[in-house]
Design a protein around this motif. Sequence first.
Motif, PDB file in Angstrom:
ATOM      1  N   ARG A  61      -3.931  -7.423  -1.866  1.00  0.00           N
ATOM      2  CA  ARG A  61      -4.891  -6.363  -2.168  1.00  0.00           C
ATOM      3  C   ARG A  61      -5.058  -6.249  -3.673  1.00  0.00           C
ATOM      4  O   ARG A  61      -4.080  -6.172  -4.404  1.00  0.00           O
ATOM      5  CB  ARG A  61      -4.426  -5.029  -1.575  1.00  0.00           C
ATOM      6  N   PHE A  62      -6.317  -6.273  -4.107  1.00  0.00           N
ATOM      7  CA  PHE A  62      -6.598  -6.186  -5.538  1.00  0.00           C
ATOM      8  C   PHE A  62      -6.453  -4.756  -6.055  1.00  0.00           C
ATOM      9  O   PHE A  62      -6.258  -4.537  -7.238  1.00  0.00           O
ATOM     10  CB  PHE A  62      -8.014  -6.709  -5.827  1.00  0.00           C
ATOM     11  N   GLY A  63      -6.563  -3.798  -5.141  1.00  0.00           N
ATOM     12  CA  GLY A  63      -6.389  -2.406  -5.540  1.00  0.00           C
ATOM     13  C   GLY A  63      -5.501  -1.679  -4.564  1.00  0.00           C
ATOM     14  O   GLY A  63      -5.444  -2.023  -3.383  1.00  0.00           O
ATOM     15  N   THR A  64      -4.790  -0.694  -5.035  1.00  0.00           N
ATOM     16  CA  THR A  64      -3.939   0.132  -4.176  1.00  0.00           C
ATOM     17  C   THR A  64      -4.282   1.601  -4.412  1.00  0.00           C
ATOM     18  O   THR A  64      -4.822   1.959  -5.468  1.00  0.00           O
ATOM     19  CB  THR A  64      -2.444  -0.087  -4.488  1.00  0.00           C
ATOM     20  N   ASP A  99      -8.687   2.763   2.011  1.00  0.00           N
ATOM     21  CA  ASP A  99      -8.716   1.698   1.008  1.00  0.00           C
ATOM     22  C   ASP A  99      -8.337   2.198  -0.379  1.00  0.00           C
ATOM     23  O   ASP A  99      -7.605   1.538  -1.108  1.00  0.00           O
ATOM     24  CB  ASP A  99     -10.112   1.062   0.948  1.00  0.00           C
ATOM     25  N   ARG A 100      -8.839   3.370  -0.761  1.00  0.00           N
ATOM     26  CA  ARG A 100      -8.621   3.856  -2.113  1.00  0.00           C
ATOM     27  C   ARG A 100      -7.918   5.213  -2.172  1.00  0.00           C
ATOM     28  O   ARG A 100      -7.864   5.836  -3.234  1.00  0.00           O
ATOM     29  CB  ARG A 100      -9.965   3.955  -2.862  1.00  0.00           C
ATOM     30  N   ARG A 131       0.795  -1.225   0.000  1.00  0.00           N
ATOM     31  CA  ARG A 131       0.000   0.000   0.000  1.00  0.00           C
ATOM     32  C   ARG A 131       0.827   1.274   0.000  1.00  0.00           C
ATOM     33  O   ARG A 131       0.339   2.325  -0.386  1.00  0.00           O
ATOM     34  CB  ARG A 131      -0.927   0.021   1.227  1.00  0.00           C
TER      35      ARG A 131
END
Length: 236
Positions: free
Chosen positions: A127-130, A176-177, A90
């Motif tokens: 994590r599928f998204g960072t 998260d985003r 992250r």
Amino acid sequence: MAKSDRLFRLLHLIRGLTPPVTAARLASAMEVSERTIYRDIESLRLAGARIEGEAGLGYTMIEDPALPPQTFTQIEIEALSLGLSDVSQRGDADLAQAAKDALTKILATLPERQQRQAVHAVNLVHRFGTPPTPTIDMTLLREAMWAEEALDIGYKDQSGRSTQRRIWPLAMSYHDRSVMLLAWCCLRSDFRMFHVTRIDGYAISEESFRPRRVPLLREYIATLKARKLPRMPAHH
């Protein structure tokens, strides 16, 4: 309880309780006799732990870089591996590399058995998204916070309007985003959160706000908790 586990727990108690910690208090927390506490403290001293004090006066842990690495329990190794793995996914490039380097250093100090535990941890991170990649130098931003130096920034809100303002950077919050910069905004004379991806350039000013960062951050977090917000909103 095995002696090794008992010594780990005793070391943790001496480190965590307000010193000096009496043998009676340690014996009560450990559910053993005071005689056992005296013997275990001597064992820790022989193993390299610097513990000052004596019976009747209490004991104080003196930090020592030579402290045996075996003081990590298996669940603590899992926690370290999990946390640093998450940071490596992250964080920005410098923070991610720092997490990997820190884990390597920690593993190098552990006995072979615990190294295997860390390498084959039961808790994994994926994590599928960072968060979007920041366009500013996050390392310099962190250095400004550590030094408690005010920043002059350009900032674009959601509608694309730009403003120039001076801020006192307090902390970074990883969502998260997004990654948010928590700060005191001198323009608004209030706390604000800024998307780091919307900060359009910044410069370190000659203004210092030392030693106000910690009390201001504490006040900001208390304010957010008082509002009972489900999440921390971005500044617009």
